[in-house]
Design a protein around this motif. Structure first.
Motif, mmCIF file in Angstrom:
data_model
loop_
_atom_site.group_PDB
_atom_site.id
_atom_site.type_symbol
_atom_site.label_atom_id
_atom_site.label_comp_id
_atom_site.label_asym_id
_atom_site.label_seq_id
_atom_site.Cartn_x
_atom_site.Cartn_y
_atom_site.Cartn_z
ATOM 1 N N ASN A 259 75.315 145.082 69.272
ATOM 2 C CA ASN A 259 75.744 144.133 70.297
ATOM 3 C C ASN A 259 77.217 144.416 70.578
ATOM 4 O O ASN A 259 78.096 143.774 70.043
ATOM 5 N N ARG A 260 77.467 145.393 71.470
ATOM 6 C CA ARG A 260 78.830 145.898 71.642
ATOM 7 C C ARG A 260 78.958 146.548 73.018
ATOM 8 O O ARG A 260 77.969 147.017 73.567
ATOM 9 N N ASP A 261 80.163 146.601 73.525
ATOM 10 C CA ASP A 261 80.466 147.349 74.756
ATOM 11 C C ASP A 261 79.598 146.933 75.936
ATOM 12 O O ASP A 261 79.202 147.757 76.749
ATOM 13 N N ASN A 262 79.295 145.659 76.026
ATOM 14 C CA ASN A 262 78.422 145.208 77.098
ATOM 15 C C ASN A 262 79.195 144.994 78.391
ATOM 16 O O ASN A 262 80.404 144.806 78.385
ATOM 17 N N VAL A 263 78.477 145.011 79.486
ATOM 18 C CA VAL A 263 79.094 144.839 80.796
ATOM 19 C C VAL A 263 79.078 143.375 81.208
ATOM 20 O O VAL A 263 80.028 142.862 81.763
ATOM 21 N N LEU A 264 77.979 142.700 80.960
ATOM 22 C CA LEU A 264 77.834 141.340 81.455
ATOM 23 C C LEU A 264 77.065 140.514 80.433
ATOM 24 O O LEU A 264 75.878 140.295 80.579
ATOM 25 N N GLY A 265 77.762 140.083 79.407
ATOM 26 C CA GLY A 265 77.156 139.228 78.400
ATOM 27 C C GLY A 265 76.607 140.015 77.234
ATOM 28 O O GLY A 265 76.353 141.206 77.335
ATOM 29 N N PRO A 266 76.435 139.328 76.118
ATOM 30 C CA PRO A 266 75.983 140.013 74.913
ATOM 31 C C PRO A 266 74.555 140.526 75.039
ATOM 32 O O PRO A 266 73.737 139.932 75.742
ATOM 33 N N SER A 267 74.271 141.621 74.398
ATOM 34 C CA SER A 267 72.914 142.159 74.351
ATOM 35 C C SER A 267 72.866 143.264 73.311
ATOM 36 O O SER A 267 73.857 143.945 73.086
ATOM 37 N N ARG A 268 71.705 143.444 72.711
ATOM 38 C CA ARG A 268 71.535 144.588 71.825
ATOM 39 C C ARG A 268 70.940 145.789 72.567
ATOM 40 O O ARG A 268 71.615 146.791 72.725
ATOM 41 N N PRO A 269 69.708 145.724 73.069
ATOM 42 C CA PRO A 269 69.171 146.962 73.682
ATOM 43 C C PRO A 269 69.831 147.287 75.024
ATOM 44 O O PRO A 269 69.817 148.436 75.447
ATOM 45 N N PHE A 270 70.380 146.290 75.712
ATOM 46 C CA PHE A 270 70.860 146.472 77.081
ATOM 47 C C PHE A 270 72.385 146.315 77.126
ATOM 48 O O PHE A 270 73.040 146.285 76.094
ATOM 49 N N PHE A 271 72.905 146.181 78.364
ATOM 50 C CA PHE A 271 74.342 145.968 78.528
ATOM 51 C C PHE A 271 74.627 144.648 79.224
ATOM 52 O O PHE A 271 75.755 144.328 79.510
ATOM 53 N N SER A 272 73.566 143.906 79.550
ATOM 54 C CA SER A 272 73.721 142.607 80.191
ATOM 55 C C SER A 272 72.694 141.654 79.594
ATOM 56 O O SER A 272 71.550 142.053 79.344
ATOM 57 N N THR A 273 73.095 140.397 79.432
ATOM 58 C CA THR A 273 72.227 139.443 78.747
ATOM 59 C C THR A 273 70.915 139.208 79.477
ATOM 60 O O THR A 273 69.860 139.129 78.867
ATOM 61 N N TYR A 274 70.984 139.076 80.827
ATOM 62 C CA TYR A 274 69.753 138.703 81.534
ATOM 63 C C TYR A 274 68.673 139.762 81.380
ATOM 64 O O TYR A 274 67.490 139.449 81.417
ATOM 65 N N LEU A 275 69.079 141.024 81.178
ATOM 66 C CA LEU A 275 68.068 142.070 80.963
ATOM 67 C C LEU A 275 67.361 141.849 79.631
ATOM 68 O O LEU A 275 66.148 142.000 79.523
ATOM 69 N N GLU A 276 68.148 141.459 78.637
ATOM 70 C CA GLU A 276 67.515 141.152 77.353
ATOM 71 C C GLU A 276 66.596 139.944 77.496
ATOM 72 O O GLU A 276 65.539 139.873 76.874
ATOM 73 N N SER A 277 66.988 138.987 78.351
ATOM 74 C CA SER A 277 66.137 137.809 78.567
ATOM 75 C C SER A 277 64.785 138.216 79.153
ATOM 76 O O SER A 277 63.740 137.729 78.727
ATOM 77 N N ILE A 278 64.818 139.094 80.152
ATOM 78 C CA ILE A 278 63.564 139.534 80.774
ATOM 79 C C ILE A 278 62.707 140.277 79.746
ATOM 80 O O ILE A 278 61.501 140.077 79.648
ATOM 81 N N TRP A 279 63.349 141.107 78.976
ATOM 82 C CA TRP A 279 62.664 141.886 77.946
ATOM 83 C C TRP A 279 62.033 140.959 76.901
ATOM 84 O O TRP A 279 60.852 141.053 76.570
ATOM 85 N N LEU A 280 62.830 140.004 76.429
ATOM 86 C CA LEU A 280 62.333 139.096 75.387
ATOM 87 C C LEU A 280 61.178 138.245 75.915
ATOM 88 O O LEU A 280 60.205 137.988 75.212
ATOM 89 N N LEU A 281 61.314 137.802 77.167
ATOM 90 C CA LEU A 281 60.263 136.974 77.766
ATOM 91 C C LEU A 281 58.906 137.683 77.701
ATOM 92 O O LEU A 281 57.893 137.079 77.347
ATOM 93 N N GLN A 282 58.892 138.980 78.023
ATOM 94 C CA GLN A 282 57.630 139.730 77.981
ATOM 95 C C GLN A 282 57.052 139.702 76.560
ATOM 96 O O GLN A 282 55.860 139.476 76.366
ATOM 97 N N LEU A 283 57.918 139.947 75.580
ATOM 98 C CA LEU A 283 57.434 140.048 74.199
ATOM 99 C C LEU A 283 56.929 138.698 73.690
ATOM 100 O O LEU A 283 55.899 138.617 73.015
ATOM 101 N N VAL A 284 57.643 137.638 74.045
ATOM 102 C CA VAL A 284 57.234 136.308 73.581
ATOM 103 C C VAL A 284 55.879 135.931 74.177
ATOM 104 O O VAL A 284 54.986 135.443 73.481
#
Ligand SMILES: [Zn+2]
Ligand SMILES: [Zn+2]
Length: 906
Positions: A137-162
């Motif tokens: 969780n580093r060097d992000n562009v728009l909010g914290p994220s592990r696999p991505f660089f922006s939080t909302y992308l992680e949100s979309i990703w997590l939503l699918q998995l959940v």
């Protein structure tokens, strides 16, 4: 429990997946092949956003994403490119693609009793259990994220998995231990990170809310659910304040479907929980299914307003699916009518791109014919078993009062005249209030060019007023203001729209557009206390003389604002024209090539200068001719007639009266009368139309509350000098780490007065002293690279001056390099020097202030970075951080934020 649908509904969906919707289920099953063979690798690296990664170096097009072919190929020019930045960008698409495949496998596994699908879904979830926490969780562009660089992308990703886990657990047999590990090692840590970053009223927050709500249900976490539904930026707030009263998303067409689909998840889940929105908000949400089709151009693309991609067609699966999901909730003839067009078997089918789809992140493809088999997993769970008979619904004149966009349509919707006057559109808005749009069939005469790449220089052209058919005041792009509607009426033979916007302090500009069959009258008028120069650009046309040949011009520079987003720097081959007296004729086509032609006649009430230039065309299209008319006066008008089907021979202008001479020998006389507009349709005035306001109070409702940054202002009272303060936790604008996690960075800011100078001193006791050269190239985006190192941003406003600088020490000297901060001037005189401290540095800047002033406004921001990072970690802000994040701010700063100091005369 099932998060999206009730367990009782599953049997029906299972029978539909084997019956009416079997072609859809089977198509998705075929596309799952790469996942079912088990040859899938979960990416090892976090995705990296950079200026070059993922885009064609020659034409800027997004490179093709193919989940089973890692080569980087440009879909526009066909070249293959290589390089680490491209490789590092690819996981962005790949992770989203893969998460959606997990969900596909779960849906098909449960609906079709397909053990291979169930096995593949769990296998990938197991893989993510092992991998997720390894992404930094580093060097992000728009909010914290592990696999991505922006939080909302992680949100979309997590939503699918959940949703996948939830379906798998509600369907066939499963191991409870596997689900527990997914909750523990993916869902818990990911949703914690998402919950830590609130994006306020934004299309991205919709996805953060959807992910938090789904995760909250899966984890049985009541606080998370409350936060997602009723929190300050929760679902209810977004339905009430980001979705406007007419059902359109406040950021415009480009974001509407993306945001509305996120709301669909939220509303669907909330209804399942028994926490449905109020009936009024539910109606507004349901209106949102039809909203994106109300502004459609005749070629079934939507207007490329604001930061929209250019000419996006609705003949893509997600638009059909939005109609299907809307019809699953309620009857709406507009949606049935749109499906009749989208499912028209006469339209040739092309690749829909579904095989490579990246969950809910939209990737536009050219128009294609569609059937229900081209939809997504959502339709398998929600679409009606059978649709009502499909019949096209004609597109008519329409007004979206909350969005602020009026449309007069003619010829069964084949002709479109738009006046885009209302909301400036937030961070993705353009300074293009009172913009005129004109389209006839496939011909786009006055067009909104949208935006190309966010990380390309051309962004600044597309974000200029000059790139639009909208008025400029005094050579500058418009300020960010909202316009207001004055009239909207369509009586059939004629229709009109009139709106106004204050485009400069004390300067109100009105625009009136009157449409009669196949021509329009356009009148821009302004009134102000001082003389202002109004300029009006017309793209894609040439000025011609009486003989129809282009008017000769003298090469000359066009003077205009020199701000990056004033746009003048993008013009070439500039010329001053010297047309004869009288109205100036403009035509789209000087080569008398076959095909449609636009003709115009333009007149001004005061003296005008006429200019011609070559200007950029819409993204990835050729450049085109621009004619600019400029007229300076305290009050004045620029009036024009535009004819797109060859029915107008000429036009006369006599004061406020405009006479349109038609090819058939008739003449129409137009004139404003007070707040109305009168048209004599025959020479003897035996047949006249008067257009009035005719806008119902209800349709004019703009009562949705103002939104936006709600930037805190710290202006309560003036502070006194000498001033000295320590900045700490309350001043820290963070990125991924909190102030404590970042090691509690601090600095001391002192402000004193010395004669006619303000002396600002910043002592940073601990710093890496990583000073990025002020003009270093930024490989990631358009922002100055030097913000991503140690340094100081200083803003001072006094009297008529408002200057801002980024100040960066030059190692090995006492000198300080500086650049003018974006959106600020450097008219105030500044001197600066620095010296190292034991573990940090000290910087002193002295700024000349106007004599005799009683007050000055100041803000100081100190950037900080940490070892191993490539982007700044955070910044200390004198005026306070107010819980804000440092992402995407570059060296911009809001004038309202500055602290006011009294300049005591001692
Ligand atoms: Zn290319
Ligand atoms: Zn625009």
């Amino acid at each position: 429990m099932s998060i999206l649908i009730a367990a009782e509904t599953l049997p029906l969906r299972r029978s539909l997946a084997r019956g009416a919707l079997a072609p859809l289920a089977l198509g998705l099953r075929v596309e799952l092949a790469p996942v079912l063979t088990g040859a899938i690798e979960i990416p090892r690296d976090k995705a990296l956003l950079s200026r070059t990664g993922g885009r064609c170096p020659d034409d800027g097009t997004l490179l093709r994403f193919d989940p089973v072919d890692p080569r980087h190929v440009c879909p526009t020019c066909g070249i293959e490119v290589r390089g680490e930045l491209h490789d590092r960008f690819r996981p962005y698409w790949y992770q989203l693609w893969l998460a959606e495949r997990v969900l596909h496998a779960a849906v098909l596994g449960v609906l079709l009793d397909d053990a291979d699908c169930v096995h593949a879904a769990w296998g990938l979830l197991d893989g993510y259990v092992d991998r997720y926490l390894e992404y930094p969780n580093r060097d992000n562009v728009l909010g914290p994220s592990r696999p991505f660089f922006s939080t909302y992308l992680e949100s979309i990703w997590l939503l699918q998995l959940v949703l996948a886990v939830d379906l798998l657990e509600s369907g066939a047999t499963h191991s409870a231990e596997r689900g527990a590990r997914v909750r523990d090692r993916i869902v818990e840590p990911s949703v914690r990170l998402i919950a830590s970053y609130d994006e306020g009223v934004s299309n991205r927050q919709v996805w953060n809310d959807a992910a938090m709500l789904a995760a909250g249900i899966l984890l049985d976490d009541a606080r998370l659910i409350d936060h997602a539904v009723d929190g300050p930026s929760g679902l209810r707030e977004l339905l009430a304040n980001a979705l406007l009263a007419d059902g359109s998303w406040y950021e415009g067409e480009n974001y509407h479907l993306f945001a509305h689909r996120g709301l669909w998840y939220g509303v669907t889940m909330a209804e399942r929980l028994g926490r449905a929105p109020s009936p009024a908000l539910a109606t507004r949400f349901d209106e949102g299914f039809a909203a994106p089709f109300r502004t459609l151009l005749p070629d079934l693309t939507y207007p490329s307003r604001r930061d929209s991609q250019y000419a996006v067609s609705v003949r893509q699966p997600r638009f059909a699916e939005s109609c299907e999901l809307g019809l699953a909730r309620h009857d709406d003839p507009r949606l049935v009518g749109m499906l009749a067009r989208l499912y028209d078997p006469a339209v040739p089918a092309r690749d829909t791109g579904r095989r490579a789809s990246t969950a809910d992140v939209e990737r536009n493809l050219p128009a294609t014919g569609l059937t229900r088999a081209d939809l997504s997993w959502r339709s398998l769970l929600f679409a009606r078993a059978a649709l009502p008979p499909l019949a096209p619904h004609p597109l008519a004149s329409d007004l979206l009062p909350a969005q602020g966009f009026g449309i007069l349509r003619r010829d069964g919707g084949r002709c479109f005249v738009g006046l885009d006057y209302g909301r400036s559109g937030g961070g993705h808005g353009h300074p293009d209030r009172l913009n005129l749009l004109l389209s006839d069939g496939d011909a786009r005469w006055f067009d909104d060019p949208g935006t190309g790449s966010y990380v390309d220089e051309s962004l600044h052209w597309y974000r200029s007023t000059l790139a639009h058919t909208a008025p400029l005041v005094d050579g500058h792009s418009q300020p960010r203001v909202d316009g207001e509607l004055a009239a909207f009426e369509d009586v059939g033979v004629a229709g009109w729209m009139r709106a106004r916007a204050q485009l400069s302090p004390g300067c109100m500009v009105h625009r009136t557009v009157v449409v009669v069959d196949d021509y329009l009258v356009d009148r821009v008028e302004w009134e102000s206390e001082d003389a202002h120069e109004i300029a009006l650009p017309f793209h894609g046309v040439h000025a011609v003389g009486a003989d129809g040949a282009p008017i000769a011009g003298q090469p000359a520079a066009i003077e205009g604002g020199d701000g990056r987003e004033d746009g003048f720097a993008f013009l070439s081959d500039t010329m001053r024209l010297a047309p004869a007296d009288g109205p100036v004729a403009l035509v789209s086509n000087v080569a008398s090539a076959p095909g449609p032609e636009l003709r115009g006649w333009v007149a001004t009430s005061a003296a005008a200068s006429w200019w011609r230039a070559v200007a950029p065309g819409p993204p990835a299209r050729p450049s085109q001719s621009l004619v600019l008319v400029r007229s300076a006066a305290r009050r004045g008008t620029i009036t024009s007639i535009w004819s797109w089907r060859g029915s107008v021979r000429s036009a006369d202008f006599d004061g406020d009266v405009v006479t349109v001479h038609r090819v058939d020998g008739s003449a129409h006389r137009h004139r404003p009368i007070g707040d109305d507009w009168a048209i004599d349709l025959a020479a003897g005035a035996t047949s006249a139309v008067v257009l009035g306001r005719a806008v119902s109070a209800e349709s004019l409702d703009r009562s949705t509350p103002e939104r936006g940054s709600a930037a805190p202002t710290a202006r309560a009272r003036s502070l006194t000098l000498s001033f000295r303060t320590i900045l700490g936790a309350a001043h820290y604008r963070r990125s991924e780490q909190s102030w404590e996690e970042a090691g509690k960075p601090t600095c001391v800011v002192s402000i004193d007065r010395s004669g006619e100078r303000l002396v600002v001193r910043v002592d940073v006791p601990r710093a890496e002293r990583r000073f990025v050269p002020i003009d270093a190239e930024n490989p990631f985006d358009n922002d100055p690279a030097a913000i991503h190192g140690d340094g100081v941003q200083l803003y001072v406003a006094a009297g008529a001056h408002a200057s801002g600088w980024l100040l960066v020490p030059i190692p090995g000297s006492t000198e300080v390099a500086r650049r003018t901060a974006d959106g600020w001037s450097d008219t105030m005189h500044i001197e600066a020097s620095w010296q190292p401290l034991t573990d940090g540095y000290s910087l002193v800047a002295s700024v000349g202030i106007p004599t005799g002033g009683a007050e000055a406004d100041v803000d100081v921001l100190v950037n900080e970075i940490a070892p191993g990072r490539s982007r700044r970690r955070g910044q200390l802000v004198l005026s306070g951080a107010h819980g804000e994040f440092v992402y995407l701010r570059a060296d911009r700063h809001d004038r309202e934020r500055l602290l006011r100091f009294a300049l005591d005369d001692r």
